[in-house]
Write a protein that holds these residues in place. Structure first.
Motif, mmCIF file in Angstrom:
data_model
loop_
_atom_site.group_PDB
_atom_site.id
_atom_site.type_symbol
_atom_site.label_atom_id
_atom_site.label_comp_id
_atom_site.label_asym_id
_atom_site.label_seq_id
_atom_site.Cartn_x
_atom_site.Cartn_y
_atom_site.Cartn_z
ATOM 1 N N SER A 38 -11.066 -33.420 -74.706
ATOM 2 C CA SER A 38 -11.671 -34.404 -75.195
ATOM 3 C C SER A 38 -12.337 -34.923 -73.703
ATOM 4 C CB SER A 38 -10.185 -35.873 -74.798
ATOM 5 O OG SER A 38 -9.409 -35.285 -73.259
ATOM 6 N N GLN A 39 -12.882 -36.093 -73.314
ATOM 7 C CA GLN A 39 -13.845 -36.973 -72.601
ATOM 8 C C GLN A 39 -12.521 -36.421 -71.424
ATOM 9 O OE1 GLN A 39 -17.032 -38.088 -72.282
ATOM 10 N NE2 GLN A 39 -16.032 -36.867 -70.449
ATOM 11 N N ALA A 40 -10.899 -37.315 -70.748
ATOM 12 C CA ALA A 40 -10.178 -37.108 -70.137
ATOM 13 C C ALA A 40 -9.926 -35.398 -69.911
ATOM 14 C CB ALA A 40 -8.646 -37.006 -70.641
ATOM 15 N N SER A 41 -10.607 -34.611 -70.603
ATOM 16 C CA SER A 41 -10.515 -32.842 -70.438
ATOM 17 C C SER A 41 -11.341 -32.636 -70.061
ATOM 18 C CB SER A 41 -10.285 -32.600 -71.689
ATOM 19 O OG SER A 41 -8.893 -32.656 -72.626
ATOM 20 N N VAL A 42 -12.479 -32.852 -70.271
ATOM 21 C CA VAL A 42 -13.937 -32.645 -69.483
ATOM 22 C C VAL A 42 -13.721 -33.010 -67.753
ATOM 23 C CG1 VAL A 42 -16.542 -33.028 -69.603
ATOM 24 C CG2 VAL A 42 -15.276 -32.730 -71.941
ATOM 25 N N ASP A 43 -13.288 -34.031 -68.206
ATOM 26 C CA ASP A 43 -13.466 -34.869 -66.206
ATOM 27 C C ASP A 43 -12.708 -34.074 -65.072
ATOM 28 O OD1 ASP A 43 -15.246 -36.683 -67.472
ATOM 29 O OD2 ASP A 43 -13.963 -38.047 -67.864
ATOM 30 N N SER A 44 -11.135 -33.610 -66.554
ATOM 31 C CA SER A 44 -10.319 -32.655 -65.819
ATOM 32 C C SER A 44 -11.143 -31.249 -65.460
ATOM 33 C CB SER A 44 -9.070 -32.740 -66.928
ATOM 34 O OG SER A 44 -7.789 -31.530 -65.678
ATOM 35 N N PHE A 45 -11.577 -31.056 -65.769
ATOM 36 C CA PHE A 45 -11.670 -29.478 -65.976
ATOM 37 C C PHE A 45 -13.380 -29.286 -64.785
ATOM 38 C CE2 PHE A 45 -14.057 -25.577 -66.340
ATOM 39 C CZ PHE A 45 -13.286 -24.856 -66.924
ATOM 40 N N LEU A 46 -13.751 -30.878 -64.385
ATOM 41 C CA LEU A 46 -14.976 -30.617 -63.456
ATOM 42 C C LEU A 46 -14.672 -30.770 -62.510
ATOM 43 C CD1 LEU A 46 -18.374 -31.096 -62.805
ATOM 44 C CD2 LEU A 46 -17.597 -33.538 -64.002
ATOM 45 N N SER A 47 -13.161 -31.838 -61.772
ATOM 46 C CA SER A 47 -12.669 -32.072 -60.531
ATOM 47 C C SER A 47 -11.902 -31.207 -60.308
ATOM 48 C CB SER A 47 -12.142 -33.550 -61.163
ATOM 49 O OG SER A 47 -10.952 -33.833 -61.912
ATOM 50 N N LYS A 48 -10.856 -30.555 -61.224
ATOM 51 C CA LYS A 48 -9.835 -29.284 -60.834
ATOM 52 C C LYS A 48 -10.489 -27.990 -60.889
ATOM 53 C CE LYS A 48 -6.222 -32.931 -61.713
ATOM 54 N NZ LYS A 48 -5.077 -33.198 -62.888
ATOM 55 N N VAL A 49 -10.942 -27.682 -61.280
ATOM 56 C CA VAL A 49 -11.910 -26.566 -61.345
ATOM 57 C C VAL A 49 -12.933 -25.673 -60.951
ATOM 58 C CG1 VAL A 49 -12.417 -24.497 -63.352
ATOM 59 C CG2 VAL A 49 -10.413 -26.304 -63.849
ATOM 60 N N LEU A 50 -14.053 -26.880 -61.204
ATOM 61 C CA LEU A 50 -15.753 -26.706 -61.104
ATOM 62 C C LEU A 50 -15.988 -27.117 -59.531
ATOM 63 C CD1 LEU A 50 -17.391 -27.377 -64.655
ATOM 64 C CD2 LEU A 50 -17.212 -24.714 -63.311
ATOM 65 N N ASN A 51 -15.810 -28.395 -59.362
ATOM 66 C CA ASN A 51 -15.657 -28.619 -57.990
ATOM 67 C C ASN A 51 -14.581 -29.169 -57.084
ATOM 68 O OD1 ASN A 51 -18.205 -29.554 -58.540
ATOM 69 N ND2 ASN A 51 -17.758 -31.814 -59.165
ATOM 70 N N GLN A 52 -13.606 -28.476 -57.564
ATOM 71 C CA GLN A 52 -12.272 -27.942 -57.011
ATOM 72 C C GLN A 52 -12.552 -27.576 -55.448
ATOM 73 O OE1 GLN A 52 -9.266 -29.531 -57.176
ATOM 74 N NE2 GLN A 52 -8.422 -28.528 -55.557
ATOM 75 N N SER A 53 -13.205 -26.503 -55.384
ATOM 76 C CA SER A 53 -13.541 -25.575 -54.008
ATOM 77 C C SER A 53 -14.504 -26.204 -53.493
ATOM 78 C CB SER A 53 -12.602 -23.751 -54.069
ATOM 79 O OG SER A 53 -13.687 -23.802 -55.288
ATOM 80 N N ALA A 54 -15.876 -26.391 -54.418
ATOM 81 C CA ALA A 54 -17.533 -26.451 -54.483
ATOM 82 C C ALA A 54 -17.679 -27.914 -55.298
ATOM 83 C CB ALA A 54 -18.111 -25.254 -55.053
ATOM 84 N N SER A 55 -18.897 -28.456 -54.580
ATOM 85 C CA SER A 55 -19.953 -29.301 -55.163
ATOM 86 C C SER A 55 -20.489 -29.188 -55.868
ATOM 87 C CB SER A 55 -18.909 -30.561 -53.830
ATOM 88 O OG SER A 55 -20.321 -30.394 -53.120
ATOM 89 N N GLY A 56 -20.646 -30.437 -56.491
ATOM 90 C CA GLY A 56 -22.095 -30.024 -57.364
ATOM 91 C C GLY A 56 -22.143 -29.530 -58.267
ATOM 92 N N TYR A 57 -21.254 -30.115 -59.094
ATOM 93 C CA TYR A 57 -21.547 -29.505 -61.224
ATOM 94 C C TYR A 57 -21.149 -30.658 -61.370
ATOM 95 C CZ TYR A 57 -21.192 -24.470 -61.141
ATOM 96 O OH TYR A 57 -20.760 -23.067 -60.322
ATOM 97 N N ALA A 58 -22.006 -30.496 -63.068
ATOM 98 C CA ALA A 58 -21.511 -32.129 -63.368
ATOM 99 C C ALA A 58 -22.001 -31.910 -64.570
ATOM 100 C CB ALA A 58 -22.604 -33.666 -62.832
ATOM 101 N N ALA A 59 -21.214 -33.085 -65.304
ATOM 102 C CA ALA A 59 -20.388 -32.587 -66.823
ATOM 103 C C ALA A 59 -22.281 -33.263 -67.710
ATOM 104 C CB ALA A 59 -19.582 -33.391 -67.783
ATOM 105 N N GLY A 60 -22.590 -32.321 -69.072
ATOM 106 C CA GLY A 60 -23.409 -33.406 -69.943
ATOM 107 C C GLY A 60 -22.164 -33.900 -70.363
ATOM 108 N N THR A 61 -22.942 -35.049 -71.267
ATOM 109 C CA THR A 61 -21.954 -35.988 -72.360
ATOM 110 C C THR A 61 -20.991 -35.807 -73.335
ATOM 111 O OG1 THR A 61 -24.063 -38.156 -72.034
ATOM 112 C CG2 THR A 61 -22.672 -38.244 -74.074
#
Length: 169
Positions: A38-61
């Protein structure tokens, strides 16, 4: 590319820690995932995995399809997201993600697949690949693209594999 198995189907505390370990070490510029729900899953993976210790990742539509979905993440200092368009198949849609490489201005096309699994589904995989090849065969000359994902192909004898390797005009 990474199949994240129905994320976040189960408890994400442990899974997110494992995913962070993987992606902190890999640090991909672009990441395509399969089996996101889901979209909530996309947002969660972005914030809780990819941008948790680093930053600068974004998600496509994200497009919520009829089955297991795909999502694209990218380093926003390197790429600009352009689009996500579905290529419809009888089973799982294929996503056509387009990114602009910021330094060169080139458009990069990434086709994200999650072909049907199981040995007996080889004809279904072939039909999905045929839908993709019909699309790629009409791309303009000098188009840059790659096909990534969970192919579920069991050998080089499969019609899907043979069709993927065919050189066309």
């Amino acid at each position: 590319t990474y199949n994240i198995l129905n994320y976040p189907f189960t408890d994400t505390t442990a899974r997110n820690l494992q995913f962070r370990t993987i992606f902190e070490n890999i640090q991909p510029d672009v990441l395509v995932v399969q089996e996101i729900v889901s979209q909530a899953s996309v947002d969660s993976f972005l914030s809780k995995v990819l941008n948790q210790s680093a930053s600068g990742y974004a998600a496509g539509t994200f497009i919520n399809g009829n089955d297991l979905d795909r999502a694209l993440y990218y380093k926003s200092n390197l790429f600009t997201f352009i689009s996500n368009s579905p290529i419809h198949t009888m089973l799982r849609d294929i996503n056509e993600f387009r990114l602009k490489h910021n330094a060169s201005g080139d458009t990069i096309i990434i086709f994200a697949v999650h072909l049907k699994a199981n040995v007996e589904d080889s004809l279904a995989r072939a039909a999905e690949v045929d839908s993709l090849r019909k699309f790629t065969s009409v791309l303009p000359a000098n188009s840059f693209y790659m096909v990534v994902g969970d192919f579920n192909i069991y050998g080089d004898y499969e019609p899907a594999y043979i069709r993927l390797k065919q050189i066309t005009n």
